[in-house]
Design a protein around this motif. Structure first.
Motif, short mmCIF file in Angstrom:
data_model
loop_
_atom_site.label_atom_id
_atom_site.label_comp_id
_atom_site.label_asym_id
_atom_site.label_seq_id
_atom_site.Cartn_x
_atom_site.Cartn_y
_atom_site.Cartn_z
N ALA A 140 0.83 -1.21 0.00
CA ALA A 140 0.00 0.00 0.00
C ALA A 140 0.87 1.26 0.00
CB ALA A 140 -0.92 -0.02 1.22
N ALA A 141 1.98 1.24 0.74
CA ALA A 141 2.88 2.41 0.77
C ALA A 141 3.52 2.62 -0.59
CB ALA A 141 3.93 2.21 1.86
N SER A 142 3.91 1.54 -1.27
CA SER A 142 4.51 1.65 -2.60
C SER A 142 3.52 2.24 -3.58
CB SER A 142 4.97 0.27 -3.06
OG SER A 142 5.44 0.32 -4.39
N ALA A 143 2.26 1.79 -3.50
CA ALA A 143 1.25 2.31 -4.43
C ALA A 143 1.00 3.79 -4.19
CB ALA A 143 -0.04 1.50 -4.27
N ARG A 144 1.00 4.20 -2.92
CA ARG A 144 0.79 5.62 -2.63
C ARG A 144 1.95 6.47 -3.16
NH1 ARG A 144 -1.22 3.56 2.33
NH2 ARG A 144 0.85 3.82 3.27
N ALA A 145 3.17 5.96 -3.04
CA ALA A 145 4.34 6.71 -3.53
C ALA A 145 4.26 6.89 -5.04
CB ALA A 145 5.61 5.98 -3.13
N LYS A 146 3.90 5.83 -5.74
CA LYS A 146 3.79 5.94 -7.20
C LYS A 146 2.69 6.91 -7.59
CE LYS A 146 5.50 1.28 -8.16
NZ LYS A 146 5.16 -0.07 -8.72
N ALA A 147 1.60 6.91 -6.86
CA ALA A 147 0.50 7.83 -7.18
C ALA A 147 0.91 9.28 -6.93
CB ALA A 147 -0.73 7.47 -6.35
N GLU A 148 1.66 9.53 -5.87
CA GLU A 148 2.12 10.89 -5.59
C GLU A 148 3.07 11.38 -6.68
OE1 GLU A 148 3.79 10.70 -1.73
OE2 GLU A 148 1.85 10.47 -0.70
N LEU A 149 3.97 10.51 -7.17
CA LEU A 149 4.88 10.89 -8.25
C LEU A 149 4.11 11.20 -9.52
CD1 LEU A 149 7.70 11.27 -9.40
CD2 LEU A 149 7.76 8.79 -9.86
N ALA A 150 3.11 10.38 -9.82
CA ALA A 150 2.30 10.61 -11.03
C ALA A 150 1.55 11.92 -10.92
CB ALA A 150 1.34 9.44 -11.22
N LYS A 151 1.13 12.26 -9.72
CA LYS A 151 0.42 13.53 -9.54
C LYS A 151 1.35 14.72 -9.81
CE LYS A 151 -2.58 15.85 -6.22
NZ LYS A 151 -3.18 15.80 -4.87
N VAL A 159 -3.72 2.27 -5.39
CA VAL A 159 -3.58 2.63 -3.97
C VAL A 159 -4.77 2.11 -3.17
CG1 VAL A 159 -3.60 4.57 -2.36
CG2 VAL A 159 -2.13 4.64 -4.37
N ARG A 160 -5.99 2.29 -3.71
CA ARG A 160 -7.17 1.83 -2.99
C ARG A 160 -7.17 0.31 -2.86
NH1 ARG A 160 -9.52 5.99 -6.11
NH2 ARG A 160 -10.29 4.49 -7.66
N ALA A 161 -6.75 -0.40 -3.92
CA ALA A 161 -6.70 -1.87 -3.86
C ALA A 161 -5.66 -2.33 -2.83
CB ALA A 161 -6.36 -2.44 -5.23
N ALA A 162 -4.50 -1.68 -2.82
CA ALA A 162 -3.47 -2.05 -1.85
C ALA A 162 -3.92 -1.75 -0.43
CB ALA A 162 -2.17 -1.31 -2.17
N GLN A 163 -4.63 -0.64 -0.26
CA GLN A 163 -5.13 -0.31 1.07
C GLN A 163 -6.18 -1.32 1.53
OE1 GLN A 163 -3.89 2.06 2.96
NE2 GLN A 163 -5.31 1.67 4.67
N ALA A 164 -7.03 -1.79 0.59
CA ALA A 164 -8.03 -2.80 0.94
C ALA A 164 -7.37 -4.12 1.34
CB ALA A 164 -8.98 -3.01 -0.24
N SER A 165 -6.31 -4.49 0.63
CA SER A 165 -5.58 -5.71 0.99
C SER A 165 -4.96 -5.59 2.38
CB SER A 165 -4.50 -6.00 -0.05
OG SER A 165 -5.07 -6.25 -1.32
N TYR A 166 -4.48 -4.39 2.67
CA TYR A 166 -3.88 -4.16 3.99
C TYR A 166 -4.95 -4.27 5.09
CZ TYR A 166 -1.91 -1.50 7.89
OH TYR A 166 -1.50 -1.09 9.13
N GLU A 167 -6.12 -3.68 4.87
CA GLU A 167 -7.20 -3.77 5.85
C GLU A 167 -7.67 -5.21 6.04
OE1 GLU A 167 -8.23 -1.44 7.77
OE2 GLU A 167 -7.09 0.19 6.85
N ALA A 168 -7.75 -6.00 4.93
CA ALA A 168 -8.14 -7.40 5.04
C ALA A 168 -7.12 -8.21 5.84
CB ALA A 168 -8.31 -8.00 3.64
#
Length: 417
Positions: free
Chosen positions: A121-132, A166-175
């Motif tokens: 989830a942290a990796s996905a958030r980092a990639k999303a921030e770079l893309a932004k 990011v949302r998918a990774a966060q959902a996996s983390y919550e599960a």
């Protein structure tokens, strides 16, 4: 002198004959006297029976049924995840609170999965921030016409895809975190827990039943009522009105536990003519346990037949003639009269009589087998609740002393005579 001796010899046989005649006459007289003392044929008084007067008084009619106690809440405890049981944290048969940890499953594999999902989830958030950031630069370059519109659109689309990741990774983390929490098997309700069906060291999956918990604060008593009872209480219960119900256990006398009718089924069973009913009881002392046999007393005093006074008789006075019930009424001439009766429920140990008797009439309550219709009897008046099988009460000390004194006085007078 010779003549006197001859006369004496002649008189001896005559005296003997007279003596024999006297004895015979005395014997005949005695027989006549004895015969005169023989009683005549017994008077037509009939056999002795116990009788009692029909009671009339104000009562609250009740019906009694047999039923079973049932838990209001019962939960079979299962694990939501598989693994090795590492701890059992309760004593069999004890009370537990909602949220208490009953079993612990080895959490290490699930903790590792949580760490992996958290990193993803942290990796996905980092990639999303770079893309932004890249999208923001592309918008500035497009304004200066340094890049084409197509490149800006590609970066905008890439940012949306990374946001979804990011949302998918966060959902996996919550599960993963949820599965980790499931390694602690908690009590879903407060109540009494059963024994552990699976012990420490066993590998389980989600289908295994670990134990069970039943609620104890309140409890149900379920029973089958008859049609007459349904007609009396169904309307009141369905409208939310209170209908009193009492319960007694096998080792209790009377009905010490009081509750209220909570449920009446929507139809009668045509095969048995009964309807399912259920009452709710408080169970602060924990005496009521699911599965126990219960004697149930239902207050049916709200029906039209329960208003006013009622006639009461003992069940011992009632005989059965095929499908009819009857009693024997003793009239003024001490003759037994067969009387068919219609009975109601039990009230305070006596039976309610709907039809067939009047208040004050005397009926046979003991010795029914010795009575024939129209035959004379010898009535002995007793109380309606008289129990012939009960042991006689011991004499009081004063009564014993009086009897001893009377016997002593009688013995003294006899000795004087």
């Amino acid at each position: 002198m010779k003549n006197v001796q001859q006369i004496s010899v002649l008189l001896k046989p005559l005296a003997a004959s007279l003596a024999v005649a006297g004895l015979v006459a005395f014997s005949l007289a005695g027989c006549d006297s004895a015969n005169s003392k023989v009683p005549d044929a017994p008077a037509a008084g009939g056999p002795p029976v116990s009788t009692a007067a029909v009671i009339e008084k104000q009562i609250t009619e009740t019906q009694e049924f047999s039923g079973r106690l049932e838990a209001i809440e019962r939960v079979e405890i299962r694990s939501r995840v598989g693994g090795f049981i590492t701890s059992v944290n309760f004593k069999p048969g004890s009370e537990v609170k909602k949220g208490d940890v009953l079993f612990v499953i080895d959490p290490r594999p699930f903790q590792a999965e949580v760490s992996r999902a958290e990193g993803a989830a942290a990796s996905a958030r980092a990639k999303a921030e770079l893309a932004k950031l890249e999208l923001s630069r592309a918008e500035k370059l497009l304004a200066e016409k340094a890049i084409p519109q197509r490149e800006l659109d590609e970066k905008a689309s890439g940012l949306k895809e990374l946001d979804a990741n990011v949302r998918a990774a966060q959902a996996s983390y919550e599960a993963a975190r949820l599965n980790l929490s499931y390694t602690q098997v908690q009590a879903p309700i407060s109540g009494r827990v059963s024994k552990a069906e699976i012990t420490v060291g066993n590998l389980i999956d989600a289908t295994a039943i670990l134990t069970s918990v039943v609620s104890t604060d309140r409890i149900y008593a379920s029973f089958d009522g008859d049609e007459d009872t349904y007609l009396r209480v169904a309307g009141t219960s369905q409208k939310g009105g209170p209908v009193s119900v009492k319960v007694g256990l096998a080792n209790e006398s009377g009905f010490p536990h009081e509750g209220k009718l909570e449920f009446v089924d929507n139809q009668l069973d045509p095969a048995t003519g009964s309807v399912r009913m259920r009452a709710t009881f408080a169970n602060a002392d924990r005496m009521l346990v699911p599965g126990l046999f219960a004697r149930i007393q239902l207050d049916t005093g709200s029906g039209p037949q329960a208003q006013g006074t009622a006639l009461l008789i003992s069940d011992r006075a009632v005989g059965t003639d095929q499908s009819r019930k009857y009693v024997y009424v003793v009239g003024a001439d001490n003759k037994a009269e067969y009387r068919a009766v219609k009975l109601g429920p039990n009230a305070n140990g006596l039976r309610v009589v709907r039809e067939g008797l009047k208040a004050g009439e005397k009926i046979v309550v003991n010795g029914l087998q010795r009575v024939r219709p129209g035959a004379p009897v010898t009535p002995q008046l007793v109380a309606m609740d008289f129990d012939p099988t009960a042991p006689a009460a011991p004499a009081k000390p004063a009564e014993k002393d009086a009897k001893v004194a009377a016997n002593a006085a009688k013995a003294a007078s006899t000795s004087k005579e």
